[in-house]
Design a protein around this motif. Structure first.
Motif, PDB file in Angstrom:
ATOM      1  N   ALA A  35      19.309  11.530  16.313  1.00 21.79           N
ATOM      2  CA  ALA A  35      18.298  10.961  15.422  1.00 21.79           C
ATOM      3  C   ALA A  35      17.173  10.326  16.234  1.00 21.79           C
ATOM      4  CB  ALA A  35      18.941   9.925  14.505  1.00 21.79           C
ATOM      5  N   GLN A  36      16.071  10.050  15.566  1.00 25.60           N
ATOM      6  CA  GLN A  36      14.921   9.441  16.230  1.00 25.60           C
ATOM      7  C   GLN A  36      15.254   8.073  16.811  1.00 25.60           C
ATOM      8  OE1 GLN A  36      11.668   9.492  13.433  1.00 25.60           O
ATOM      9  NE2 GLN A  36      11.111  11.583  13.976  1.00 25.60           N
ATOM     10  N   ASN A  37      16.228   7.378  16.231  1.00 24.90           N
ATOM     11  CA  ASN A  37      16.603   6.066  16.751  1.00 24.90           C
ATOM     12  C   ASN A  37      17.564   6.161  17.942  1.00 24.90           C
ATOM     13  OD1 ASN A  37      19.052   6.729  15.590  1.00 24.90           O
ATOM     14  ND2 ASN A  37      19.071   5.038  14.128  1.00 24.90           N
ATOM     15  N   GLY A  38      17.863   7.392  18.400  1.00 26.68           N
ATOM     16  CA  GLY A  38      18.692   7.580  19.583  1.00 26.68           C
ATOM     17  C   GLY A  38      20.187   7.591  19.321  1.00 26.68           C
ATOM     18  N   THR A  39      20.598   7.642  18.067  1.00 21.65           N
ATOM     19  CA  THR A  39      22.026   7.726  17.764  1.00 21.65           C
ATOM     20  C   THR A  39      22.411   9.168  17.485  1.00 21.65           C
ATOM     21  OG1 THR A  39      21.695   7.344  15.401  1.00 21.65           O
ATOM     22  CG2 THR A  39      22.121   5.402  16.784  1.00 21.65           C
ATOM     23  N   LEU A  40      23.661   9.456  17.662  1.00 20.07           N
ATOM     24  CA  LEU A  40      24.206  10.771  17.339  1.00 20.07           C
ATOM     25  C   LEU A  40      24.645  10.742  15.883  1.00 20.07           C
ATOM     26  CD1 LEU A  40      25.112  13.578  18.374  1.00 20.07           C
ATOM     27  CD2 LEU A  40      27.293  12.514  18.991  1.00 20.07           C
ATOM     28  N   GLN A  41      24.124  11.667  15.078  1.00 18.70           N
ATOM     29  CA  GLN A  41      24.470  11.776  13.669  1.00 18.70           C
ATOM     30  C   GLN A  41      25.353  13.010  13.493  1.00 18.70           C
ATOM     31  OE1 GLN A  41      23.284   9.560  11.180  1.00 18.70           O
ATOM     32  NE2 GLN A  41      22.520   8.400  12.924  1.00 18.70           N
ATOM     33  N   ILE A  42      26.552  12.826  12.981  1.00 23.15           N
ATOM     34  CA  ILE A  42      27.491  13.927  12.785  1.00 23.15           C
ATOM     35  C   ILE A  42      27.776  14.072  11.291  1.00 23.15           C
ATOM     36  CG2 ILE A  42      29.787  14.839  13.315  1.00 23.15           C
ATOM     37  CD1 ILE A  42      29.759  12.977  15.816  1.00 23.15           C
ATOM     38  N   SER A  43      27.517  15.254  10.764  1.00 22.26           N
ATOM     39  CA  SER A  43      27.925  15.589   9.396  1.00 22.26           C
ATOM     40  C   SER A  43      29.280  16.264   9.516  1.00 22.26           C
ATOM     41  CB  SER A  43      26.919  16.529   8.739  1.00 22.26           C
ATOM     42  OG  SER A  43      25.691  15.885   8.573  1.00 22.26           O
ATOM     43  N   TYR A  44      30.280  15.692   8.886  1.00 18.44           N
ATOM     44  CA  TYR A  44      31.663  16.128   9.084  1.00 18.44           C
ATOM     45  C   TYR A  44      32.313  16.428   7.744  1.00 18.44           C
ATOM     46  CZ  TYR A  44      36.319  16.132  11.202  1.00 18.44           C
ATOM     47  OH  TYR A  44      37.557  16.495  11.654  1.00 18.44           O
ATOM     48  N   SER A  79      38.475   5.289   6.355  1.00 18.09           N
ATOM     49  CA  SER A  79      38.016   4.340   7.371  1.00 18.09           C
ATOM     50  C   SER A  79      37.772   5.110   8.666  1.00 18.09           C
ATOM     51  CB  SER A  79      39.043   3.224   7.582  1.00 18.09           C
ATOM     52  OG  SER A  79      40.267   3.755   8.046  1.00 18.09           O
ATOM     53  N   ILE A  80      37.053   4.488   9.569  1.00 18.59           N
ATOM     54  CA  ILE A  80      36.714   5.121  10.837  1.00 18.59           C
ATOM     55  C   ILE A  80      36.982   4.142  11.969  1.00 18.59           C
ATOM     56  CG2 ILE A  80      34.281   4.405  10.758  1.00 18.59           C
ATOM     57  CD1 ILE A  80      33.606   7.216  11.914  1.00 18.59           C
ATOM     58  N   ARG A  81      37.458   4.676  13.085  1.00 15.44           N
ATOM     59  CA  ARG A  81      37.730   3.863  14.282  1.00 15.44           C
ATOM     60  C   ARG A  81      37.300   4.664  15.496  1.00 15.44           C
ATOM     61  NH1 ARG A  81      42.075   0.105  13.763  1.00 15.44           N
ATOM     62  NH2 ARG A  81      41.207  -0.758  15.676  1.00 15.44           N
ATOM     63  N   THR A  82      36.953   3.966  16.548  1.00 12.26           N
ATOM     64  CA  THR A  82      36.674   4.599  17.840  1.00 12.26           C
ATOM     65  C   THR A  82      37.661   4.055  18.854  1.00 12.26           C
ATOM     66  OG1 THR A  82      35.018   2.908  18.384  1.00 12.26           O
ATOM     67  CG2 THR A  82      34.218   4.953  17.380  1.00 12.26           C
ATOM     68  N   LEU A 101      30.219   4.794   9.167  1.00 12.25           N
ATOM     69  CA  LEU A 101      30.367   5.811   8.130  1.00 12.25           C
ATOM     70  C   LEU A 101      29.237   5.680   7.130  1.00 12.25           C
ATOM     71  CD1 LEU A 101      34.098   5.991   6.993  1.00 12.25           C
ATOM     72  CD2 LEU A 101      32.690   7.828   7.884  1.00 12.25           C
ATOM     73  N   GLN A 102      28.616   6.800   6.836  1.00  9.47           N
ATOM     74  CA  GLN A 102      27.559   6.822   5.834  1.00  9.47           C
ATOM     75  C   GLN A 102      27.864   7.964   4.879  1.00  9.47           C
ATOM     76  OE1 GLN A 102      24.424   7.608   8.554  1.00  9.47           O
ATOM     77  NE2 GLN A 102      24.116   5.470   9.072  1.00  9.47           N
ATOM     78  N   ILE A 115      28.544  10.477  10.044  1.00  7.95           N
ATOM     79  CA  ILE A 115      28.962   9.502  11.053  1.00  7.95           C
ATOM     80  C   ILE A 115      27.776   9.232  11.970  1.00  7.95           C
ATOM     81  CG2 ILE A 115      30.549   9.054  12.963  1.00  7.95           C
ATOM     82  CD1 ILE A 115      32.327  11.333  11.637  1.00  7.95           C
ATOM     83  N   SER A 116      27.536   7.972  12.256  1.00  8.30           N
ATOM     84  CA  SER A 116      26.501   7.571  13.195  1.00  8.30           C
ATOM     85  C   SER A 116      27.182   6.846  14.346  1.00  8.30           C
ATOM     86  CB  SER A 116      25.494   6.652  12.498  1.00  8.30           C
ATOM     87  OG  SER A 116      24.546   6.189  13.413  1.00  8.30           O
ATOM     88  N   VAL A 117      26.895   7.295  15.565  1.00  9.78           N
ATOM     89  CA  VAL A 117      27.528   6.711  16.743  1.00  9.78           C
ATOM     90  C   VAL A 117      26.491   6.643  17.868  1.00  9.78           C
ATOM     91  CG1 VAL A 117      28.425   8.927  17.576  1.00  9.78           C
ATOM     92  CG2 VAL A 117      29.594   6.836  18.211  1.00  9.78           C
ATOM     93  N   PRO A 118      26.523   5.599  18.690  1.00  6.78           N
ATOM     94  CA  PRO A 118      25.563   5.540  19.795  1.00  6.78           C
ATOM     95  C   PRO A 118      25.803   6.684  20.788  1.00  6.78           C
ATOM     96  CG  PRO A 118      27.103   3.688  19.912  1.00  6.78           C
ATOM     97  CD  PRO A 118      27.413   4.440  18.660  1.00  6.78           C
ATOM     98  N   LEU A 119      24.726   7.136  21.429  1.00  8.72           N
ATOM     99  CA  LEU A 119      24.874   8.204  22.428  1.00  8.72           C
ATOM    100  C   LEU A 119      25.730   7.761  23.604  1.00  8.72           C
ATOM    101  CD1 LEU A 119      21.393   9.964  22.557  1.00  8.72           C
ATOM    102  CD2 LEU A 119      23.571  10.920  21.801  1.00  8.72           C
TER     103      LEU A 119
END
Length: 164
Positions: A35-44, A79-82, A101-102, A115-119
């Motif tokens: 994304a433009q904000n530098g995060t990784l966007q994953i459609s899952y 729920s989501i965890r890393t 989670l979005q 899912i949005s996660v930092p690079l």
């Protein structure tokens, strides 16, 4: 000279079109962009996950040292965890969850999530080229992860930073 430039141009276009920005096999479909904000966007999407099961994406060639994003369905709630793995056992979850989670929806056996996660996920550059692993499902027993029920699907040389 013109012939060399033409060959170089065609080769560059071929390499650019070979980038891997999606995955689809069995019940799992995923696509990703930076994304433009530098995060990784994953459609899952997982079309084969039941209540009290988990599904995951792991980053790295094997389970000895992977960063993971785990989606869990418990009592109909997602729920989501890393975390990270250090071998063939459940991951150690991070004390601070790095993924968001979005647009999540779970119905019967279908999970859809953005899912949005930092690079930079816990020191691993997800924008760099590496192996991604997609785990179809595994059981949750009293909230604890059991072993995955099939071999993870690997996608080699994913360079997420090329997916914009």
């Amino acid at each position: 000279m013109l012939l060399r430039l033409s060959i170089l141009l065609v080769s560059s276009i071929a390499l650019a079109s070979c980038q891997t920005c999606s995955f689809s096999k069995s019940a799992v479909n995923a696509s990703w962009t930076v994304a433009q904000n530098g995060t990784l966007q994953i459609s899952y999407q997982n079309n084969g996950i039941s209540n009290n099961q988990w599904t995951a994406i792991g980053f790295g060639p094997d389970m000895s040292n992977q960063q993971v994003i785990v989606l869990m369905v418990q009592n109909g709630q997602v729920s989501i965890r890393t975390g990270s793995t250090s071998g063939h056992s459940p991951p150690t979850f991070s004390s601070q969850n790095s993924a968001n989670l979005q647009n999540v929806n779970y119905s019967r056996t279908t999970l859809n999530a953005t899912i949005s996660v930092p690079l930079n996920l816990n020191g691993v550059n997800l924008g760099g080229c590496q192996t991604w692993n997609f785990v179809q499902t595994g059981p949750l027993n009293n909230g604890q992860m059991g072993p995955h029920t099939s071999r993870p699907d690997q996608v080699n040389n994913v360079c997420a930073s090329q997916c914009v």
